[in-house]
Design a protein around this motif. Structure first.
Motif, PDB file in Angstrom:
ATOM      1  N   THR A 151       0.959  -1.144  -0.027  1.00 12.43           N
ATOM      2  CA  THR A 151       0.049   0.022   0.017  1.00 12.43           C
ATOM      3  C   THR A 151       1.085   1.284   0.091  1.00 12.43           C
ATOM      4  N   THR A 152       0.588   2.160  -1.034  1.00 12.09           N
ATOM      5  CA  THR A 152       1.438   3.377  -1.021  1.00 12.09           C
ATOM      6  C   THR A 152       0.491   4.604  -0.771  1.00 12.09           C
ATOM      7  N   VAL A 153       1.073   5.731  -0.421  1.00 10.45           N
ATOM      8  CA  VAL A 153       0.091   6.708  -0.203  1.00 10.45           C
ATOM      9  C   VAL A 153      -1.098   7.034  -1.005  1.00 10.45           C
ATOM     10  N   GLU A 154      -0.854   6.493  -2.250  1.00  9.29           N
ATOM     11  CA  GLU A 154      -1.862   6.646  -3.163  1.00  9.29           C
ATOM     12  C   GLU A 154      -3.117   5.731  -2.689  1.00  9.29           C
ATOM     13  N   GLY A 155      -2.981   4.799  -2.050  1.00  8.32           N
ATOM     14  CA  GLY A 155      -3.943   3.655  -1.686  1.00  8.32           C
ATOM     15  C   GLY A 155      -4.522   4.145  -0.439  1.00  8.32           C
ATOM     16  N   LEU A 156      -4.225   5.114   0.241  1.00 10.55           N
ATOM     17  CA  LEU A 156      -4.882   5.479   1.776  1.00 10.55           C
ATOM     18  C   LEU A 156      -6.076   6.247   1.205  1.00 10.55           C
ATOM     19  N   SER A 157      -6.264   7.094   0.309  1.00  9.40           N
ATOM     20  CA  SER A 157      -7.534   7.803   0.026  1.00  9.40           C
ATOM     21  C   SER A 157      -8.329   7.093  -0.889  1.00  9.40           C
ATOM     22  N   ASP A 158      -9.591   7.512  -0.911  1.00  7.26           N
ATOM     23  CA  ASP A 158     -10.599   7.005  -1.851  1.00  7.26           C
ATOM     24  C   ASP A 158     -10.822   7.728  -2.968  1.00  7.26           C
ATOM     25  N   GLY A 159     -10.196   7.599  -4.024  1.00  2.00           N
ATOM     26  CA  GLY A 159     -10.241   8.645  -5.107  1.00  2.00           C
ATOM     27  C   GLY A 159      -9.629  10.059  -4.433  1.00  2.00           C
ATOM     28  N   ASP A 160     -10.536  10.991  -4.858  1.00  2.00           N
ATOM     29  CA  ASP A 160     -10.089  12.493  -4.338  1.00  2.00           C
ATOM     30  C   ASP A 160     -10.683  12.628  -2.868  1.00  2.00           C
ATOM     31  N   THR A 161     -11.325  11.748  -2.276  1.00  2.00           N
ATOM     32  CA  THR A 161     -11.543  11.585  -0.908  1.00  2.00           C
ATOM     33  C   THR A 161     -10.636  11.188   0.074  1.00  2.00           C
ATOM     34  N   LEU A 162     -10.108  12.163   0.845  1.00  2.00           N
ATOM     35  CA  LEU A 162      -9.041  12.098   1.900  1.00  2.00           C
ATOM     36  C   LEU A 162      -9.267  10.977   2.852  1.00  2.00           C
ATOM     37  N   SER A 163      -8.417  10.070   3.406  1.00  2.00           N
ATOM     38  CA  SER A 163      -8.863   9.339   4.314  1.00  2.00           C
ATOM     39  C   SER A 163      -8.755  10.033   5.718  1.00  2.00           C
ATOM     40  N   ASP A 164      -9.299   9.650   6.711  1.00  2.00           N
ATOM     41  CA  ASP A 164      -9.533  10.206   7.974  1.00  2.00           C
ATOM     42  C   ASP A 164      -8.084  10.641   8.671  1.00  2.00           C
ATOM     43  N   LEU A 165      -6.908  10.007   8.539  1.00  2.00           N
ATOM     44  CA  LEU A 165      -5.700  10.308   8.752  1.00  2.00           C
ATOM     45  C   LEU A 165      -5.111  11.572   7.827  1.00  2.00           C
ATOM     46  N   GLN A 166      -5.416  11.475   6.492  1.00  2.00           N
ATOM     47  CA  GLN A 166      -5.049  12.555   5.468  1.00  2.00           C
ATOM     48  C   GLN A 166      -5.846  13.807   6.141  1.00  2.00           C
ATOM     49  N   GLN A 167      -7.190  13.673   6.507  1.00  6.75           N
ATOM     50  CA  GLN A 167      -7.990  14.799   6.726  1.00  6.75           C
ATOM     51  C   GLN A 167      -7.194  15.619   8.052  1.00  6.75           C
ATOM     52  N   ALA A 168      -7.093  14.553   8.986  1.00  7.38           N
ATOM     53  CA  ALA A 168      -6.429  15.143  10.372  1.00  7.38           C
ATOM     54  C   ALA A 168      -5.023  15.909  10.016  1.00  7.38           C
ATOM     55  N   PHE A 169      -4.080  15.578   9.085  1.00  5.53           N
ATOM     56  CA  PHE A 169      -3.146  16.069   8.764  1.00  5.53           C
ATOM     57  C   PHE A 169      -3.650  17.732   8.139  1.00  5.53           C
ATOM     58  N   HIS A 170      -4.173  17.524   7.320  1.00  5.52           N
ATOM     59  CA  HIS A 170      -5.020  18.693   6.787  1.00  5.52           C
ATOM     60  C   HIS A 170      -5.507  19.852   7.785  1.00  5.52           C
ATOM     61  N   ASP A 171      -6.313  19.376   8.562  1.00  3.88           N
ATOM     62  CA  ASP A 171      -6.865  20.083   9.552  1.00  3.88           C
ATOM     63  C   ASP A 171      -5.716  20.451  10.726  1.00  3.88           C
ATOM     64  N   ASN A 172      -4.862  19.786  10.926  1.00  2.00           N
ATOM     65  CA  ASN A 172      -3.954  20.217  12.080  1.00  2.00           C
ATOM     66  C   ASN A 172      -2.738  20.812  11.528  1.00  2.00           C
TER      67      ASN A 172
END
Ligand code: FES
Ligand code: FES
Length: 161
Positions: free
Chosen positions: A76-97
């Motif tokens: 699994t690479t970083v591309e596999g963490l999101s669902d298309g253009d929808t960020l994963s919860d972890l990615q969203q938390a990076f964005h929010d913080n």
């Protein structure tokens, strides 16, 4: 002369056929053969963590592994963490913080943290600090990254994920 190998690699749930030299690292293979350039290369000798991918659930430095060693495993690479253009919860938390600035280190932190949280769903702050101690960030000072990982753990606990 280096021999070529035909490989089928399982990356993010997709089977990729490619041909590589014996000496090609998994990191170079992902970037150059499979065009998955979200995996970054910093030090290229196992120190910075930028190239981290998840292999069969474990965080692995793809600069330290040959592509030919990756046959038959689940990558699994970083591309596999999101669902298309929808960020994963972890990615969203990076964005929010505000847990990234230049973003170069971010794929490695995300994959490291994702593998860690899968095994340790409710870590302490000190445990998260330890878990990411092998990843280098030149920009953020690490505090927002730790906050993002802890927020994700908390949300997953509350959401029963
Ligand atoms: Fe692999 Fe730095 S590029 S650890
Ligand atoms: Fe720039 Fe981490 S955000 S190196």
């Amino acid at each position: 002369m280096t021999a070529d190998h035909r490989l089928t690699l399982n990356v993010n749930g997709t089977a990729y056929d490619c041909e590589v030299e014996s000496r090609m690292t998994l990191a170079d293979c992902l970037r150059e053969k499979l065009d998955l350039t979200g995996t970054h290369l910093g030090c290229e000798h196992g120190v910075c963590g930028a190239c981290t991918v998840i292999i069969d659930g474990a965080a692995v430095r793809s600069c330290l592994m040959f592509a030919v060693q990756a046959q038959g495993v689940k990558i699994t690479t970083v591309e596999g963490l999101s669902d298309g253009d929808t960020l994963s919860d972890l990615q969203q938390a990076f964005h929010d913080n505000f847990a990234l600035q230049c973003g170069f280190c971010t794929p490695g932190f995300l994959t490291t943290a994702e593998a860690y949280l899968a095994e340790n769903p409710s870590p302490t702050r000190a445990q998260v600090q330890s878990a990411i101690s092998g990843n280098i960030c030149r920009c953020t000072g690490y505090v927002p990254i730790i906050d993002a990982i802890l927020d994700t753990a908390k949300q997953r606990q509350e959401g029963g994920k």
